[in-house]
Design an enzyme around this catalytic site. Structure first.
Site, PDB file in Angstrom:
ATOM      1  N   ASN A   1     -11.033  -1.279   4.563  1.00 32.19           N
ATOM      2  CA  ASN A   1     -11.609  -1.189   5.919  1.00 32.19           C
ATOM      3  C   ASN A   1     -11.902   0.289   6.111  1.00 32.19           C
ATOM      4  OD1 ASN A   1     -10.941  -3.781   7.900  1.00 32.19           O
ATOM      5  ND2 ASN A   1      -9.448  -3.578   6.256  1.00 32.19           N
TER       6      ASN A   1
ATOM      7  N   CYS B   1      -7.459  -0.016  -0.210  1.00 24.99           N
ATOM      8  CA  CYS B   1      -8.283   0.923   0.555  1.00 24.99           C
ATOM      9  C   CYS B   1      -8.084   2.390   0.199  1.00 24.99           C
ATOM     10  CB  CYS B   1      -8.099   0.685   2.054  1.00 24.99           C
ATOM     11  SG  CYS B   1      -9.423   1.494   2.981  1.00 24.99           S
TER      12      CYS B   1
ATOM     13  N   LYS C   1       0.826  -1.216   0.000  1.00 24.84           N
ATOM     14  CA  LYS C   1       0.000   0.000   0.000  1.00 24.84           C
ATOM     15  C   LYS C   1       0.858   1.262   0.000  1.00 24.84           C
ATOM     16  CE  LYS C   1      -3.993   1.830   2.624  1.00 24.84           C
ATOM     17  NZ  LYS C   1      -4.880   1.529   3.773  1.00 24.84           N
TER      18      LYS C   1
HETATM   19  N1  CDV Z   1      -7.961   1.464   5.641  1.00 25.98           N
HETATM   20  C1  CDV Z   1      -8.070   2.676   5.074  1.00 25.98           C
HETATM   21  O1  CDV Z   1      -7.241   3.056   4.251  1.00 25.98           O
HETATM   22  N2  CDV Z   1      -9.110   3.448   5.452  1.00 25.98           N
HETATM   23  C2  CDV Z   1      -9.309   4.796   5.012  1.00 25.98           C
HETATM   24  C3  CDV Z   1     -10.027   5.610   6.045  1.00 25.98           C
HETATM   25  C4  CDV Z   1      -9.194   5.808   7.246  1.00 25.98           C
HETATM   26  C5  CDV Z   1     -10.415   6.967   5.495  1.00 25.98           C
HETATM   27  C6  CDV Z   1     -10.082   4.848   3.700  1.00 25.98           C
HETATM   28  O2  CDV Z   1      -9.665   5.598   2.814  1.00 25.98           O
HETATM   29  O3  CDV Z   1     -11.124   4.219   3.574  1.00 25.98           O
END
Ligand code: CDV
Length: 314
Positions: A198, A173, A128
């Protein structure tokens, strides 16, 4: 002749802090069994699938922190998933917290996902890049989001991989909110981007965004798909996990930007779609024919500048 992949978006409900990896892998295999009944070629699981979302806690003890990470993959606990998937001839991708060692034996921590072909071989890895949250303990928050403390920025860029008869890419994410993520893969001809997330319902630094969180979730994935002529498969870990509600809405999105399958619960659920990779073609050859229409000589700021700098006033 089409290049059709039947994809299962394997959404997972909450994972308790005391749930073992073995228990989680059993849930993943139950979803794989469902995927097999639906004729899936490929199953997409969420970000940090194997455990609860541990960055919500401030952990000072290194040994305690290490327990949330994997030192090898496949591990003893995930081996049954690899075996069952190979037996079924189904490929998959999932996210996990990785400890990697460099040539000097130094420890590096990444928020990682892997791509596994139908025969059980790991054919791709992504770490990531866009890490949200904060690096220090912020006790004013109802829950922490310490990704910036526990993970290093991924060191692999946004690679794509020839697999499943197409060109596959991964992100994780928060990456899905950044157009650069999709574009770097789009410039490598990507045909399917998979990602797990998440995403808490509450965004403590900006609670005014909470009501539009689900809209933003689909907005960014649908625009990423359309603007880069690619399929996007976004899969949540969701529901109320250790007192923190997280959004669901896992979705399979076509290169048109349309959602073609979506989960409707906040638990373990499989959404399935037949994804024809050749659907990317007409977009890649017309409105988003990059070679014909992009004007990179005007895009320099995107890589030269990190933060926005408004023009001087007056
Ligand atoms: N796990 C993440 O990257 N969550 C972020 C939250 C914290 C904003 C997301 O962009 O969904």
């Amino acid at each position: 002749m089409t290049r059709m992949i039947t994809v299962g978006a394997a959404q997972m409900g909450p994972i308790a802090k005391d749930e073992s990896r073995g228990q989680v892998v059993n849930r993943m295999i139950a979803l794989l069994d469902r995927a097999r009944r639906h004729g899936c070629d490929f199953v997409v699981y969420p970000e940090l699938t194997l455990t609860t979302f541990f960055p919500r806690w401030f952990i000072e003890d290194e040994t305690e922190l290490d327990q949330w990470f994997e030192q090898e993959m496949p591990s003893n606990e995930t081996q049954p998933l690899f075996q069952k998937a190979a037996e079924y001839g189904i490929g998959f991708t999932f996210g996990y917290a990785e400890i990697a060692r460099d040539d000097n034996g130094a420890k590096h921590r990444y928020n990682t996902s892997i791509l596994v072909e139908k025969d059980g071989r790991i054919v791709g890895k992504y770490r990531k890049v866009h890490l949200p949250g904060h690096a220090e303990h912020e006790p004013w928050r109802r829950f922490q989001h310490l990704e910036k403390r526990y993970f290093e920025t991924g060191d692999l860029g946004f690679p794509v991989f020839r697999a499943f008869g197409g060109i596959m890419g991964m992100c994780i994410c928060n990456d899905r909110r950044w157009p650069e993520t999709y574009r770097v893969m789009g410039l490598q001809g990507v045909e399917m981007v998979t990602l797990g997330y998440n995403t808490p319902v509450e965004n403590p630094p900006a609670p005014e965004h909470d009501a539009v969180g689900p809209f933003h979730n689909h907005l960014v994935m649908q625009s990423g798909a359309y603007q880069n002529a690619t399929w996007v498969v976004g899969v949540a870990k969701c529901g109320n996990e250790e007192g923190v509600p997280m959004i669901g809405q896992s979705a399979i999105i076509a290169p048109s930007g349309e959602i073609v399958a979506q989960c409707h619960t906040l638990g373990d659920e499989l959404a399935v779609a037949d994804c024809d990779l050749d659907l990317c073609k007409s977009y890649k050859e017309s409105v988003f024919n990059f070679a014909m229409h992009r004007e990179p000589q005007h895009y320099g700021l995107i890589v030269e500048r990190k933060g926005a700098v408004p023009p001087p006033e007056g």
